[in-house]
Design a protein around this motif. Structure first.
Motif, PDB file in Angstrom:
ATOM      1  N   ILE A 114      10.980  -0.457 -12.499  1.00  0.00           N
ATOM      2  CA  ILE A 114       9.945   0.087 -11.611  1.00  0.00           C
ATOM      3  C   ILE A 114       8.686  -0.756 -11.765  1.00  0.00           C
ATOM      4  O   ILE A 114       8.147  -0.889 -12.871  1.00  0.00           O
ATOM      5  N   LEU A 115       8.218  -1.329 -10.659  1.00  0.00           N
ATOM      6  CA  LEU A 115       6.993  -2.132 -10.684  1.00  0.00           C
ATOM      7  C   LEU A 115       5.753  -1.319 -10.373  1.00  0.00           C
ATOM      8  O   LEU A 115       4.649  -1.692 -10.770  1.00  0.00           O
ATOM      9  N   ASP A 116       5.905  -0.225  -9.645  1.00  0.00           N
ATOM     10  CA  ASP A 116       4.743   0.571  -9.266  1.00  0.00           C
ATOM     11  C   ASP A 116       5.205   1.966  -8.879  1.00  0.00           C
ATOM     12  O   ASP A 116       6.386   2.178  -8.550  1.00  0.00           O
ATOM     13  N   ALA A 117       4.276   2.912  -8.905  1.00  0.00           N
ATOM     14  CA  ALA A 117       4.579   4.299  -8.569  1.00  0.00           C
ATOM     15  C   ALA A 117       3.400   4.916  -7.827  1.00  0.00           C
ATOM     16  O   ALA A 117       2.241   4.584  -8.087  1.00  0.00           O
ATOM     17  N   CYS A 118       3.712   5.784  -6.888  1.00  0.00           N
ATOM     18  CA  CYS A 118       2.683   6.528  -6.174  1.00  0.00           C
ATOM     19  C   CYS A 118       3.134   7.985  -6.056  1.00  0.00           C
ATOM     20  O   CYS A 118       4.319   8.285  -6.233  1.00  0.00           O
ATOM     21  N   GLU A 119       2.186   8.882  -5.777  1.00  0.00           N
ATOM     22  CA  GLU A 119       2.532  10.295  -5.672  1.00  0.00           C
ATOM     23  C   GLU A 119       1.666  10.986  -4.638  1.00  0.00           C
ATOM     24  O   GLU A 119       0.573  10.515  -4.297  1.00  0.00           O
ATOM     25  N   ASP A 120       2.156  12.135  -4.141  1.00  0.00           N
ATOM     26  CA  ASP A 120       1.377  12.929  -3.193  1.00  0.00           C
ATOM     27  C   ASP A 120       0.728  14.097  -3.933  1.00  0.00           C
ATOM     28  O   ASP A 120       0.816  14.195  -5.166  1.00  0.00           O
ATOM     29  N   VAL A 121       0.076  14.983  -3.201  1.00  0.00           N
ATOM     30  CA  VAL A 121      -0.675  16.067  -3.833  1.00  0.00           C
ATOM     31  C   VAL A 121       0.238  17.060  -4.546  1.00  0.00           C
ATOM     32  O   VAL A 121      -0.211  17.808  -5.412  1.00  0.00           O
ATOM     33  N   THR A 122       1.517  17.066  -4.200  1.00  0.00           N
ATOM     34  CA  THR A 122       2.462  17.970  -4.866  1.00  0.00           C
ATOM     35  C   THR A 122       3.039  17.372  -6.141  1.00  0.00           C
ATOM     36  O   THR A 122       3.756  18.053  -6.874  1.00  0.00           O
ATOM     37  N   GLY A 123       2.759  16.091  -6.375  1.00  0.00           N
ATOM     38  CA  GLY A 123       3.316  15.412  -7.537  1.00  0.00           C
ATOM     39  C   GLY A 123       4.611  14.679  -7.267  1.00  0.00           C
ATOM     40  O   GLY A 123       5.172  14.060  -8.173  1.00  0.00           O
ATOM     41  N   ALA A 124       5.108  14.732  -6.026  1.00  0.00           N
ATOM     42  CA  ALA A 124       6.316  13.986  -5.674  1.00  0.00           C
ATOM     43  C   ALA A 124       6.023  12.486  -5.737  1.00  0.00           C
ATOM     44  O   ALA A 124       4.978  12.035  -5.246  1.00  0.00           O
ATOM     45  N   ARG A 125       6.933  11.742  -6.322  1.00  0.00           N
ATOM     46  CA  ARG A 125       6.684  10.314  -6.552  1.00  0.00           C
ATOM     47  C   ARG A 125       7.644   9.422  -5.771  1.00  0.00           C
ATOM     48  O   ARG A 125       8.808   9.766  -5.558  1.00  0.00           O
ATOM     49  N   LEU A 126       7.094   8.270  -5.383  1.00  0.00           N
ATOM     50  CA  LEU A 126       7.873   7.178  -4.814  1.00  0.00           C
ATOM     51  C   LEU A 126       7.656   5.953  -5.697  1.00  0.00           C
ATOM     52  O   LEU A 126       6.607   5.821  -6.346  1.00  0.00           O
ATOM     53  N   TYR A 127       8.639   5.034  -5.671  1.00  0.00           N
ATOM     54  CA  TYR A 127       8.596   3.896  -6.576  1.00  0.00           C
ATOM     55  C   TYR A 127       8.943   2.601  -5.853  1.00  0.00           C
ATOM     56  O   TYR A 127       9.653   2.601  -4.845  1.00  0.00           O
ATOM     57  N   LEU A 128       8.434   1.498  -6.416  1.00  0.00           N
ATOM     58  CA  LEU A 128       8.877   0.162  -6.024  1.00  0.00           C
ATOM     59  C   LEU A 128       9.827  -0.344  -7.098  1.00  0.00           C
ATOM     60  O   LEU A 128       9.458  -0.405  -8.278  1.00  0.00           O
ATOM     61  N   PHE A 129      11.036  -0.712  -6.698  1.00  0.00           N
ATOM     62  CA  PHE A 129      12.042  -1.195  -7.639  1.00  0.00           C
ATOM     63  C   PHE A 129      12.272  -2.692  -7.447  1.00  0.00           C
ATOM     64  O   PHE A 129      12.352  -3.179  -6.313  1.00  0.00           O
ATOM     65  N   ALA A 130      12.409  -3.399  -8.557  1.00  0.00           N
ATOM     66  CA  ALA A 130      12.745  -4.825  -8.521  1.00  0.00           C
ATOM     67  C   ALA A 130      13.940  -5.078  -9.413  1.00  0.00           C
ATOM     68  O   ALA A 130      14.164  -4.364 -10.400  1.00  0.00           O
ATOM     69  N   ASP A 131      14.708  -6.113  -9.065  1.00  0.00           N
ATOM     70  CA  ASP A 131      15.849  -6.462  -9.912  1.00  0.00           C
ATOM     71  C   ASP A 131      16.155  -7.946  -9.831  1.00  0.00           C
ATOM     72  O   ASP A 131      15.784  -8.633  -8.883  1.00  0.00           O
ATOM     73  N   GLY A 132      16.806  -8.436 -10.886  1.00  0.00           N
ATOM     74  CA  GLY A 132      17.396  -9.762 -10.896  1.00  0.00           C
ATOM     75  C   GLY A 132      18.882  -9.618 -10.616  1.00  0.00           C
ATOM     76  O   GLY A 132      19.343  -8.575 -10.153  1.00  0.00           O
ATOM     77  N   TYR A 133      19.631 -10.671 -10.925  1.00  0.00           N
ATOM     78  CA  TYR A 133      21.051 -10.589 -10.592  1.00  0.00           C
ATOM     79  C   TYR A 133      21.815 -11.655 -11.355  1.00  0.00           C
ATOM     80  O   TYR A 133      21.244 -12.476 -12.091  1.00  0.00           O
ATOM     81  N   THR A 134      23.121 -11.631 -11.171  1.00  0.00           N
ATOM     82  CA  THR A 134      24.020 -12.662 -11.679  1.00  0.00           C
ATOM     83  C   THR A 134      24.783 -13.246 -10.500  1.00  0.00           C
ATOM     84  O   THR A 134      25.431 -12.480  -9.783  1.00  0.00           O
ATOM     85  N   PRO A 135      24.716 -14.538 -10.206  1.00  0.00           N
ATOM     86  CA  PRO A 135      24.016 -15.604 -10.905  1.00  0.00           C
ATOM     87  C   PRO A 135      22.488 -15.407 -10.874  1.00  0.00           C
ATOM     88  O   PRO A 135      21.962 -14.731  -9.996  1.00  0.00           O
ATOM     89  N   SER A 141       0.848  -1.190   0.000  1.00  0.00           N
ATOM     90  CA  SER A 141       0.000   0.000   0.000  1.00  0.00           C
ATOM     91  C   SER A 141       0.886   1.243   0.000  1.00  0.00           C
ATOM     92  O   SER A 141       1.941   1.261   0.647  1.00  0.00           O
ATOM     93  N   PRO A 142       0.479   2.297  -0.695  1.00  0.00           N
ATOM     94  CA  PRO A 142       1.285   3.527  -0.683  1.00  0.00           C
ATOM     95  C   PRO A 142       1.388   4.107   0.722  1.00  0.00           C
ATOM     96  O   PRO A 142       0.500   3.911   1.550  1.00  0.00           O
ATOM     97  N   PRO A 143       2.458   4.815   1.026  1.00  0.00           N
ATOM     98  CA  PRO A 143       2.611   5.450   2.335  1.00  0.00           C
ATOM     99  C   PRO A 143       1.514   6.496   2.570  1.00  0.00           C
ATOM    100  O   PRO A 143       0.887   6.974   1.613  1.00  0.00           O
ATOM    101  N   PRO A 144       1.267   6.877   3.822  1.00  0.00           N
ATOM    102  CA  PRO A 144       0.279   7.921   4.112  1.00  0.00           C
ATOM    103  C   PRO A 144       0.574   9.188   3.311  1.00  0.00           C
ATOM    104  O   PRO A 144       1.722   9.624   3.205  1.00  0.00           O
ATOM    105  N   GLY A 145      -0.478   9.763   2.738  1.00  0.00           N
ATOM    106  CA  GLY A 145      -0.328  10.972   1.944  1.00  0.00           C
ATOM    107  C   GLY A 145      -0.040  10.716   0.485  1.00  0.00           C
ATOM    108  O   GLY A 145       0.003  11.663  -0.308  1.00  0.00           O
ATOM    109  N   PHE A 146       0.153   9.444   0.094  1.00  0.00           N
ATOM    110  CA  PHE A 146       0.431   9.088  -1.291  1.00  0.00           C
ATOM    111  C   PHE A 146      -0.679   8.186  -1.835  1.00  0.00           C
ATOM    112  O   PHE A 146      -1.320   7.444  -1.087  1.00  0.00           O
ATOM    113  N   SER A 147      -0.890   8.249  -3.121  1.00  0.00           N
ATOM    114  CA  SER A 147      -1.828   7.351  -3.795  1.00  0.00           C
ATOM    115  C   SER A 147      -1.186   6.853  -5.083  1.00  0.00           C
ATOM    116  O   SER A 147      -0.300   7.519  -5.660  1.00  0.00           O
TER     117      SER A 147
END
Length: 282
Positions: free
Chosen positions: A225-246, A50-56
């Motif tokens: 980036i798997l998902d993004a959320c923002e607050d009323v000012t337009g500031a954004r937060l993201y969920l990041f995913a990655d693979g790796y080697t091996p 769920s997005p943090p408080p103040g973000f959707s």
């Protein structure tokens, strides 16, 4: 034109290992299908984060890539990410989440997570005929041509060759073979050259961060980036995913151990978390 092999490095016993893993995954594919193994945890990126408080959440089209990414299945929180050999690579709490992911073998590394997601989405939405990726040496590898011919490499292992052949039927097995071939001959460098950069101010789910890698290593890194959320000012937060080697199952990163809520982060926060790979670009 490259004059050195364009495939990813493989260990001396990798061929045997890939054969064994492929046999196991073939059984799993029969039961679970394409991207996921279990497909039944009931947990998704959207339900677990769920997005943090103040973000959707940033709005996304119902049938679009961003919406599809939000609904990717996750493993239960008490299960760990596995590498391509079946070994656990994280303890519960080390990462915010683990994607329920059917690895195709040793070849499926960090850039291949993005390749796989794009390919699986397009094929599942009936757009597979437009699916194409560019190899590190510059040749196109098309899914539609794969079914009408044979791809290979020249004797030096530097240039991809194509020869028309009899039409093959679409199947999960053929699609896995196509993806494995693409993953063998494409990497962070080829995606960096193929995919146009985007402005940081308009980042959204599906955008990728390509980092140059450790100085002198020649190995870059890619996160999506798997998902993004923002607050009323337009500031954004993201969920990041990655693979790796091996190769291992993709994971959702977090800033604080055992705190999945800290998975929501700004771009600079994520870059600091992955600082060993350099700044990079989207």
């Amino acid at each position: 034109m490259l004059t050195t092999p364009i495939h990813k490095p493989r260990s001396r016993w990798a061929v045997i290992g890939v054969m064994l893993v492929a046999a196991v995954m073939a059984r799993e594919t029969t039961e679970a299908g394409g991207l996921c193994i279990r497909c039944d945890s009931g947990e998704t990126v959207m339900s677990q984060f769920s997005p943090p408080p103040g973000f959707s959440r940033v709005s996304a089209a119902d049938q679009g890539f961003a919406s599809w990414l939000r609904n990717l299945p996750l493993l239960p929180s008490d299960q760990t990410a596995l590498d391509w050999r079946g070994n656990s690579v994280f303890q519960p709490g080390d990462v915010a989440g683990v994607l329920d992911w059917r690895l195709l073998g040793e070849v499926e590394q960090c850039a291949d997570v993005a390749i796989r997601l794009v390919a699986e989405f397009m094929e599942s939405n009936g757009d597979g005929d437009r699916l194409t990726f560019r190899s590190l040496s510059g040749q196109r590898i098309d899914w539609s041509k794969w079914l009408r011919g044979n791809y290979g490499v020249d004797d030096a292992g530097a240039v991809i060759e194509y020869h028309p052949a009899s039409l093959r039927q679409k199947s999960r097995t053929e699609f896995d073979r196509y993806l494995t071939f693409v993953m063998t001959y494409a990497n962070t460098a080829s995606l960096r050259d193929e995919w146009m950069p985007v402005e940081d101010s308009v980042l959204r789910a599906g955008d990728v961060l390509i980092q140059p890698g450790c100085p002198g290593s020649g190995m870059g890194h890619l996160s999506i980036i798997l998902d993004a959320c923002e607050d009323v000012t337009g500031a954004r937060l993201y969920l990041f995913a990655d693979g790796y080697t091996p190769a291992r199952m993709p994971v959702i990163r977090q800033q604080v151990e055992s705190d999945p809520a800290s998975a929501w982060m700004t771009v600079p926060e994520y870059q600091a978390l992955q600082s060993q790979f350099g700044i990079g670009r989207f």
